[in-house]
Design a protein around this motif. Sequence first.
Motif, PDB file in Angstrom:
ATOM      1  N   PRO A 185      34.130  42.381  44.526  1.00  0.00           N
ATOM      2  CA  PRO A 185      33.332  43.526  44.260  1.00  0.00           C
ATOM      3  C   PRO A 185      32.328  43.974  44.845  1.00  0.00           C
ATOM      4  O   PRO A 185      32.114  45.119  45.141  1.00  0.00           O
ATOM      5  N   ILE A 186      31.375  43.045  44.972  1.00  0.00           N
ATOM      6  CA  ILE A 186      30.137  43.492  45.666  1.00  0.00           C
ATOM      7  C   ILE A 186      30.359  43.910  46.984  1.00  0.00           C
ATOM      8  O   ILE A 186      29.691  44.889  47.464  1.00  0.00           O
ATOM      9  N   GLU A 187      31.294  43.211  47.665  1.00  0.00           N
ATOM     10  CA  GLU A 187      31.496  43.510  49.117  1.00  0.00           C
ATOM     11  C   GLU A 187      32.048  44.873  49.272  1.00  0.00           C
ATOM     12  O   GLU A 187      31.738  45.757  50.161  1.00  0.00           O
ATOM     13  N   LYS A 188      33.342  45.025  48.210  1.00  0.00           N
ATOM     14  CA  LYS A 188      33.898  46.348  48.329  1.00  0.00           C
ATOM     15  C   LYS A 188      32.917  47.447  47.897  1.00  0.00           C
ATOM     16  O   LYS A 188      33.138  48.724  48.577  1.00  0.00           O
ATOM     17  N   LEU A 189      31.935  47.335  46.941  1.00  0.00           N
ATOM     18  CA  LEU A 189      31.178  48.342  46.496  1.00  0.00           C
ATOM     19  C   LEU A 189      29.628  48.485  47.501  1.00  0.00           C
ATOM     20  O   LEU A 189      28.945  49.368  47.284  1.00  0.00           O
ATOM     21  N   ASP A 190      29.619  47.355  48.518  1.00  0.00           N
ATOM     22  CA  ASP A 190      28.507  47.316  49.401  1.00  0.00           C
ATOM     23  C   ASP A 190      27.277  47.431  48.659  1.00  0.00           C
ATOM     24  O   ASP A 190      26.258  48.319  48.843  1.00  0.00           O
ATOM     25  N   ILE A 191      27.197  46.481  47.645  1.00  0.00           N
ATOM     26  CA  ILE A 191      25.942  46.503  46.756  1.00  0.00           C
ATOM     27  C   ILE A 191      24.845  45.311  47.349  1.00  0.00           C
ATOM     28  O   ILE A 191      25.407  44.295  47.896  1.00  0.00           O
ATOM     29  N   GLU A 192      23.759  45.784  47.272  1.00  0.00           N
ATOM     30  CA  GLU A 192      22.461  44.931  47.763  1.00  0.00           C
ATOM     31  C   GLU A 192      22.693  43.774  46.712  1.00  0.00           C
ATOM     32  O   GLU A 192      22.321  44.037  45.419  1.00  0.00           O
ATOM     33  N   ALA A 193      22.647  42.571  47.053  1.00  0.00           N
ATOM     34  CA  ALA A 193      23.105  41.481  46.159  1.00  0.00           C
ATOM     35  C   ALA A 193      22.289  40.110  46.553  1.00  0.00           C
ATOM     36  O   ALA A 193      22.073  39.796  47.769  1.00  0.00           O
ATOM     37  N   ILE A 194      21.853  39.459  45.529  1.00  0.00           N
ATOM     38  CA  ILE A 194      21.286  38.014  45.675  1.00  0.00           C
ATOM     39  C   ILE A 194      22.371  37.204  44.706  1.00  0.00           C
ATOM     40  O   ILE A 194      22.240  37.429  43.501  1.00  0.00           O
ATOM     41  N   GLY A 195      22.716  36.247  45.226  1.00  0.00           N
ATOM     42  CA  GLY A 195      23.573  35.120  44.311  1.00  0.00           C
ATOM     43  C   GLY A 195      22.779  33.785  44.209  1.00  0.00           C
ATOM     44  O   GLY A 195      22.221  33.221  45.102  1.00  0.00           O
ATOM     45  N   ILE A 196      22.825  33.400  42.993  1.00  0.00           N
ATOM     46  CA  ILE A 196      22.092  32.360  42.567  1.00  0.00           C
ATOM     47  C   ILE A 196      23.177  31.214  41.963  1.00  0.00           C
ATOM     48  O   ILE A 196      24.243  31.619  41.262  1.00  0.00           O
ATOM     49  N   ILE A 197      23.341  29.929  42.830  1.00  0.00           N
ATOM     50  CA  ILE A 197      24.495  29.116  42.492  1.00  0.00           C
ATOM     51  C   ILE A 197      23.806  27.698  42.354  1.00  0.00           C
ATOM     52  O   ILE A 197      23.073  27.330  42.797  1.00  0.00           O
ATOM     53  N   ALA A 198      24.266  27.186  41.116  1.00  0.00           N
ATOM     54  CA  ALA A 198      23.628  25.812  40.779  1.00  0.00           C
ATOM     55  C   ALA A 198      24.516  24.636  41.631  1.00  0.00           C
ATOM     56  O   ALA A 198      25.435  24.784  41.860  1.00  0.00           O
ATOM     57  N   HIS A 199      23.817  23.498  41.935  1.00  0.00           N
ATOM     58  CA  HIS A 199      24.591  22.438  42.374  1.00  0.00           C
ATOM     59  C   HIS A 199      25.221  21.620  41.489  1.00  0.00           C
ATOM     60  O   HIS A 199      26.222  20.802  41.957  1.00  0.00           O
ATOM     61  N   ARG A 200      25.128  21.817  40.163  1.00  0.00           N
ATOM     62  CA  ARG A 200      25.969  21.006  39.334  1.00  0.00           C
ATOM     63  C   ARG A 200      25.730  21.612  37.620  1.00  0.00           C
ATOM     64  O   ARG A 200      24.947  22.965  37.929  1.00  0.00           O
ATOM     65  N   PRO A 201      26.259  21.576  36.899  1.00  0.00           N
ATOM     66  CA  PRO A 201      26.369  22.148  35.559  1.00  0.00           C
ATOM     67  C   PRO A 201      24.904  22.125  34.844  1.00  0.00           C
ATOM     68  O   PRO A 201      24.791  21.045  33.973  1.00  0.00           O
ATOM     69  N   ASN A 202      23.525  22.521  35.485  1.00  0.00           N
ATOM     70  CA  ASN A 202      22.496  22.561  35.040  1.00  0.00           C
ATOM     71  C   ASN A 202      21.703  23.400  34.336  1.00  0.00           C
ATOM     72  O   ASN A 202      20.691  23.236  34.029  1.00  0.00           O
ATOM     73  N   TRP A 203      22.625  24.671  34.011  1.00  0.00           N
ATOM     74  CA  TRP A 203      21.947  25.789  33.277  1.00  0.00           C
ATOM     75  C   TRP A 203      20.768  26.323  33.901  1.00  0.00           C
ATOM     76  O   TRP A 203      19.998  26.504  33.392  1.00  0.00           O
ATOM     77  N   PHE A 204      20.583  26.194  35.284  1.00  0.00           N
ATOM     78  CA  PHE A 204      19.604  26.788  35.863  1.00  0.00           C
ATOM     79  C   PHE A 204      18.278  26.369  35.635  1.00  0.00           C
ATOM     80  O   PHE A 204      17.470  27.181  34.811  1.00  0.00           O
ATOM     81  N   PRO A 205      17.762  25.111  35.644  1.00  0.00           N
ATOM     82  CA  PRO A 205      16.519  24.606  35.243  1.00  0.00           C
ATOM     83  C   PRO A 205      15.322  25.466  35.495  1.00  0.00           C
ATOM     84  O   PRO A 205      15.096  26.129  36.710  1.00  0.00           O
ATOM     85  N   ALA A 206      14.343  25.531  34.658  1.00  0.00           N
ATOM     86  CA  ALA A 206      13.142  26.355  34.791  1.00  0.00           C
ATOM     87  C   ALA A 206      12.470  26.121  35.883  1.00  0.00           C
ATOM     88  O   ALA A 206      11.786  26.895  36.512  1.00  0.00           O
ATOM     89  N   ALA A 207      12.245  24.909  36.329  1.00  0.00           N
ATOM     90  CA  ALA A 207      11.283  24.423  37.392  1.00  0.00           C
ATOM     91  C   ALA A 207      11.950  25.040  38.658  1.00  0.00           C
ATOM     92  O   ALA A 207      11.137  25.721  39.406  1.00  0.00           O
ATOM     93  N   ALA A 208      13.145  24.971  38.852  1.00  0.00           N
ATOM     94  CA  ALA A 208      13.821  25.569  39.996  1.00  0.00           C
ATOM     95  C   ALA A 208      13.957  27.018  40.100  1.00  0.00           C
ATOM     96  O   ALA A 208      13.605  27.624  41.156  1.00  0.00           O
ATOM     97  N   MET A 209      14.019  27.750  38.977  1.00  0.00           N
ATOM     98  CA  MET A 209      13.910  29.180  38.966  1.00  0.00           C
ATOM     99  C   MET A 209      12.696  29.652  39.077  1.00  0.00           C
ATOM    100  O   MET A 209      12.449  30.587  39.639  1.00  0.00           O
ATOM    101  N   GLN A 210      11.534  28.852  38.824  1.00  0.00           N
ATOM    102  CA  GLN A 210      10.233  29.505  38.983  1.00  0.00           C
ATOM    103  C   GLN A 210       9.764  29.302  40.351  1.00  0.00           C
ATOM    104  O   GLN A 210       8.948  30.023  40.862  1.00  0.00           O
ATOM    105  N   ALA A 211      10.365  28.156  41.102  1.00  0.00           N
ATOM    106  CA  ALA A 211       9.690  27.849  42.509  1.00  0.00           C
ATOM    107  C   ALA A 211      10.714  29.321  43.361  1.00  0.00           C
ATOM    108  O   ALA A 211      10.257  29.686  44.350  1.00  0.00           O
ATOM    109  N   ALA A 212      12.029  29.573  42.866  1.00  0.00           N
ATOM    110  CA  ALA A 212      12.677  30.586  43.552  1.00  0.00           C
ATOM    111  C   ALA A 212      12.242  32.072  43.214  1.00  0.00           C
ATOM    112  O   ALA A 212      12.306  32.890  44.247  1.00  0.00           O
ATOM    113  N   ALA A 213      11.514  32.260  42.188  1.00  0.00           N
ATOM    114  CA  ALA A 213      11.247  33.597  41.688  1.00  0.00           C
ATOM    115  C   ALA A 213      10.565  34.268  42.566  1.00  0.00           C
ATOM    116  O   ALA A 213      10.978  35.487  42.825  1.00  0.00           O
ATOM    117  N   PRO A 214       9.377  33.991  43.380  1.00  0.00           N
ATOM    118  CA  PRO A 214       8.681  34.762  44.416  1.00  0.00           C
ATOM    119  C   PRO A 214       9.772  35.134  45.328  1.00  0.00           C
ATOM    120  O   PRO A 214       9.721  36.437  45.971  1.00  0.00           O
TER     121      PRO A 214
END
Length: 392
Positions: free
Chosen positions: A45-74
């Motif tokens: 749907p993102i492609e069909k609607l031409d939406i500006e998008a950022i996708g975040i994908i985990a390497h494993r079932p890790n619930w997006f650990p805080a340290a990784a998210m803080q590093a990616a946030a900027p």
Amino acid sequence: MAGNIVFEDAEIRVVHRPGSSDYSLVTFAALGHRPNGDWIWAGPPIEKLDIEAIGIIAHRPNWFPAAAMQAAAPVIRDLLRPRAIGYGYSMGGYAVLKYGRLLGLTHGLAVSPQVSIDPADVPQERRFRPHHDPVLHANMAVVAPDPPPISFVVGDTMWDLDGLHLRQAATLPGVHVIPLPFMRHAAIDRLTSTRVIASVLDLVLAGDAAALREELRRGRSQSAELHLWIGRSAAARGHLGPAERLWARAQALGARPGGIAAVRALALRERLMALFAMRRPREAIAFINTAIEEQGRQVQALVHLGEYLRRRGLPARAAQCFRRAIQTAPRFAPAHLGLLQALQARAGPREIALARSAALENLSHSPADVGAVLALDIDLPAPAESVPIPGQ
């Protein structure tokens, strides 16, 4: 449009896909998804609607650990347009709520999210407990400062397993809970069409909870997914006739026969488990053959049911499931391992040895699977039996 990987570490990958929308959509992949090139969750749907998008994908079932998210946030914040929606399902829904403010999101749409998987926060939540890591998940619970300022949580408030999270989410400031009854953990199925997601995102940006609730209610009578999942609930409660009528209606509305078969198989497993849970063993045992037959050739479903029956102390019935799975997928290691464990309870040594020999032959392509078979502590016949075992 092709995407670019803008951040990656051991836990997550972040992909930017440019689009023409005047807002950004930040999607968080769900439990079973893994990085694959520039793939992002909700990509079609993102492609069909031409939406500006950022996708975040985990390497494993890790619930997006805080340290990784803080590093990616900027990196993520620098790419966002003035309005930015976080969108995720289950594990991804948790991330929408937990990291909304950190990432600078203005709006959130979390479908069937958790507020935590830490047993200290949600002791009733056992589904995801094996994925909890005290080191990665310190201070895991979603608390008042975390969600985007305007957030919508969609899910089945009537289903206890998700309801406990939705009730806690409803206490957070700025969070509006939109119930989708009877969907259990499949509420995301109401958001699969491009038309629906386009309308829903507009209403999220408008902050209009009443209109969003109405949008998700609209067309319920014409929703194949809703009929599928209401049928599941009916069958799990023992109302098999009404369930079949609901599934027939789902098919008339466009549900694929394979999808209906999968839901039926799941519902009858749940019915069997409910009978045991209600201490109605005679009815449960009489229902086992029906449940097994309805799993069809679904290998994972057969193994799941076999493991359940083995734990219930019914190894012969469990072996039926594992054998059916092996007939369909002879190289599927969990089916062979399950069969060997089930046979240990009641089968003779020759039958066990033959099953072990077949497992080693079929799994010879995978040293790890062969090792798992050899590691099982099983009784084998005396050498005089001369039962052939590959590799020995």
